[in-house]
Every structure is written in structure tokens, then in C-alpha cells.
Design a protein around this motif. Structure first.
Motif, PDB file in Angstrom:
ATOM      1  N   VAL A   1      58.265  32.451  18.267  1.00  0.00           N
ATOM      2  CA  VAL A   1      58.471  33.578  17.573  1.00  0.00           C
ATOM      3  C   VAL A   1      56.924  34.194  17.396  1.00  0.00           C
ATOM      4  O   VAL A   1      55.967  33.437  17.054  1.00  0.00           O
ATOM      5  CB  VAL A   1      58.703  33.476  16.230  1.00  0.00           C
ATOM      6  CG1 VAL A   1      58.769  34.520  14.874  1.00  0.00           C
ATOM      7  CG2 VAL A   1      60.278  32.452  16.046  1.00  0.00           C
TER       8      VAL A   1
ATOM      9  N   ALA B   1      61.690  35.789  19.235  1.00  0.00           N
ATOM     10  CA  ALA B   1      61.637  36.619  17.965  1.00  0.00           C
ATOM     11  C   ALA B   1      60.565  37.219  17.594  1.00  0.00           C
ATOM     12  O   ALA B   1      59.422  36.667  17.862  1.00  0.00           O
ATOM     13  CB  ALA B   1      62.393  35.360  16.827  1.00  0.00           C
TER      14      ALA B   1
ATOM     15  N   GLU C   1      58.186  38.049  14.053  1.00  0.00           N
ATOM     16  CA  GLU C   1      58.429  37.609  12.495  1.00  0.00           C
ATOM     17  C   GLU C   1      58.184  39.031  11.777  1.00  0.00           C
ATOM     18  O   GLU C   1      57.060  39.709  11.663  1.00  0.00           O
ATOM     19  CB  GLU C   1      57.143  36.743  12.194  1.00  0.00           C
ATOM     20  CG  GLU C   1      57.101  36.275  10.704  1.00  0.00           C
ATOM     21  CD  GLU C   1      55.800  35.358  10.452  1.00  0.00           C
ATOM     22  OE1 GLU C   1      56.102  34.101  10.435  1.00  0.00           O
ATOM     23  OE2 GLU C   1      54.915  35.694  10.614  1.00  0.00           O
TER      24      GLU C   1
ATOM     25  N   SER D   1      62.388  36.862  12.559  1.00  0.00           N
ATOM     26  CA  SER D   1      62.129  35.937  11.708  1.00  0.00           C
ATOM     27  C   SER D   1      61.474  36.124  10.503  1.00  0.00           C
ATOM     28  O   SER D   1      61.076  37.356  10.069  1.00  0.00           O
ATOM     29  CB  SER D   1      61.155  35.017  12.552  1.00  0.00           C
ATOM     30  OG  SER D   1      61.261  33.663  11.826  1.00  0.00           O
TER      31      SER D   1
END
Length: 277
Positions: free
Chosen positions: A188, A216, A218, A244
Motif C-alpha cells: 500500500v 492499494a 492510502e 486503504s
């Protein structure tokens, strides 16, 4: 969603609380899905996982890897990692190895600005000397009255162009993602709004991150505004990534606390769905 926090720190890296204290605080503030993501270190995961089991909250093993990209430091969080993976452990040890040398150079820079004994002062704030870093120097500066708060230290010191800042070569982006994926984790890109990148540079970073196997972005974190929530949600969608969410908690009254993130419903699939299925 409001009870998900997939980014926080203990005193294994630059937080103030022990791993078990972190979990207790998160649970007390309503978190029921938590990841501990210490900088370049996984030594606190067993303790945190044990406390999470005692308190009945879901726990995700994590880490936050320091990365150098085009002369900037960026951070990649690994979620759902297998903590005893040999390649990940070796990679993190390599990243940690330069911290002490950088800390000594930071102290020299601060001494040139009239702040003496900063290395010794920072060490007093580092429960794990191997992980000494900017936050420990910031706490020292606040404790001696050189700044009014830890956050204020990062306005006047320890950042590019200010006393105490020392650039450092961390892990390569592709290596950090490879270590995380090799340990069965999801990579992430943490708090992308903090990097001060232009739109084109952000697209380049996301292209490289996705090509390396990043999973992903954040989007929801304490350093982002609501507009940035929407921006990074849209970018995650455009680049085929998930989103995220994490407070980036470090210490009470020093950073955003557990349970303090505002509600936001992303249009993009969430990484936490992997642990909520």
C-alpha cells in the motif's frame, strides 16, 4: 469502515506506546480491525497479535518500508505479511542499517545551528536505538524548548532546507514491493498527499508502484484533507488499485488518535475487504 485502522506505530519504531499498549488504545477507541505497521521493523507483531486476540479485535500483521524514489522518501505499507519471511527480514535489516549513521549526521547539522548534544537527546526518546529517526529528534527539540511541539519541529527543522535534515538512500520501490509480496502481503502506498508531487510525478509514481505489484493507495489518513480523500480515491480507481485507511498513530496528543478519522465512503474497492470477507 470507521473502525478500520491499517497504519499505526509502536515504540518498536518511532511510536511512544508498546505494541500491546497500542492495541489496547485502539480497542478502547473503537477500532475492531487493526494493523501495526512499524517503520522497517516487525519485532512488535507477536506482542500486538497476542493482545488483539485477548481483546477480541481483528489484527493484520504489517510493516511500513522506507523507500527512496527520485530523491524523495516515500513509504510503502505492507499488510497481511508473514512475519517470519526470510527475504523480508533481510530486506528490512538492510534498510535499518543506515539509520545510526544518518542520526549522527543529523546531530552534526543541528549542532551547526546551535543545538548541541542532539544525538544523545534523541536517543533518550528512542526505546529502540536501532530505529532512531527524525521523530526522536523532534521529540528532543520539543523537550528542550527549541520548538513548541513535535509537529512544529518538522516546520523549522528536520525537513529539506532546514537544520537537521540529512537525505538518505532507502530501499528501491520495486524491492520494497517485492519483499512485501514475497511475504504474502499487500503493498500500500502510504499517505501519498505528503510527498508534494506534481500531478505528472504522482502518475509516474503510481505507474511504477502498480507495475511492481502494488495493491492499494492510502486515500484516507490523518494528513489528508477531505478533498485529498476524494482525489486519491479517484486515482486508486483510475490505476486499478484498492484504497486503504489508517490514522498513522504514533502517540497520544502527538499525532492523530485512533477513531479520529472522519467517515468517508470510497468509490473504489477497499483493501480491508480482504480481512472482512
Amino acid at each position: 469502515m470507521t473502525n478500520v485502522d491499517l497504519h499505526c506505530h509502536s515504540n518498536v519504531s518511532d511510536g511512544r506506546l508498546s505494541p500491546s499498549e497500542v492495541v489496547r488504545r485502539a480497542a478502547a477507541r473503537g477500532v475492531d480491525l487493526l494493523a501495526l505497521t512499524d517503520h522497517d521493523a516487525i519485532a512488535g507483531l507477536d506482542e500486538a497479535a497476542q493482545m488483539a486476540r485477548q481483546l477480541g479485535i481483528d489484527f493484520v500483521h504489517g510493516v511500513e518500508v522506507s523507500v527512496s524514489w527520485r530523491g524523495r522518501t516515500v513509504h510503502v505499507v505492507g499488510l497481511g505479511i508473514v512475519p517470519d519471511d526470510a527475504a523480508l527480514d533481510a530486506g528490512l535489516a538492510q534498510v535499518r542499517s543506515g539509520r545510526m549513521r544518518r542520526a549522527e549526521a543529523m546531530a552534526h547539522s543541528l549542532a551547526a545551528a546551535g543545538i548541541r548534544d542532539a544525538f544523545e537527546g534523541a536517543l533518550r526518546h528512542a526505546d529502540n536505538a536501532e530505529m532512531i529517526g527524525r521523530t526522536h529528534f523532534a521529540r528532543h527539540l520539543a523537550s528542550i524548548g527549541a520548538v513548541s511541539s513535535v509537529s512544529n519541529a518538522f516546520r523549522h527543522f528536520l525537513v529539506p532546507g532546514k537544520p537537521g535534515y540529512v537525505p538518505h538512500e532507502w530501499a528501491a520501490l520495486r524491492d520494497a514491493v517485492r519483499w512485501i509480496r514475497g511475504a504474502a502481503g499487500h503493498a500500500v502506498l502510504a499517505h501519498p498527499g505528503r510527498y508534494g508531487l506534481s500531478g505528472g510525478a504522482m502518475h509516474d509514481l503510481l505507474d511504477e508502484f502498480r507495475a511492481a505489484g502494488g495493491r492499494a493507495l492510502e486515500a484516507v489518513t490523518s494528513s489528508h484533507s477531505r478533498d485529498q480523500f476524494r482525489l486519491f480515491d479517484a486515482l486508486a480507481h483510475a490505476f486499478g488499485l484498492r484504497v486503504s485507511r489508517g490514522s498513522d498513530f504514533h502517540a497520544p496528543e502527538e499525532s492523530a488518535d485512533f477513531g479520529s478519522l472522519p467517515e468517508f465512503s470510497p468509490r473504489t474497492a477497499a483493501i480491508w475487504d480482504d480481512w472482512r470477507a
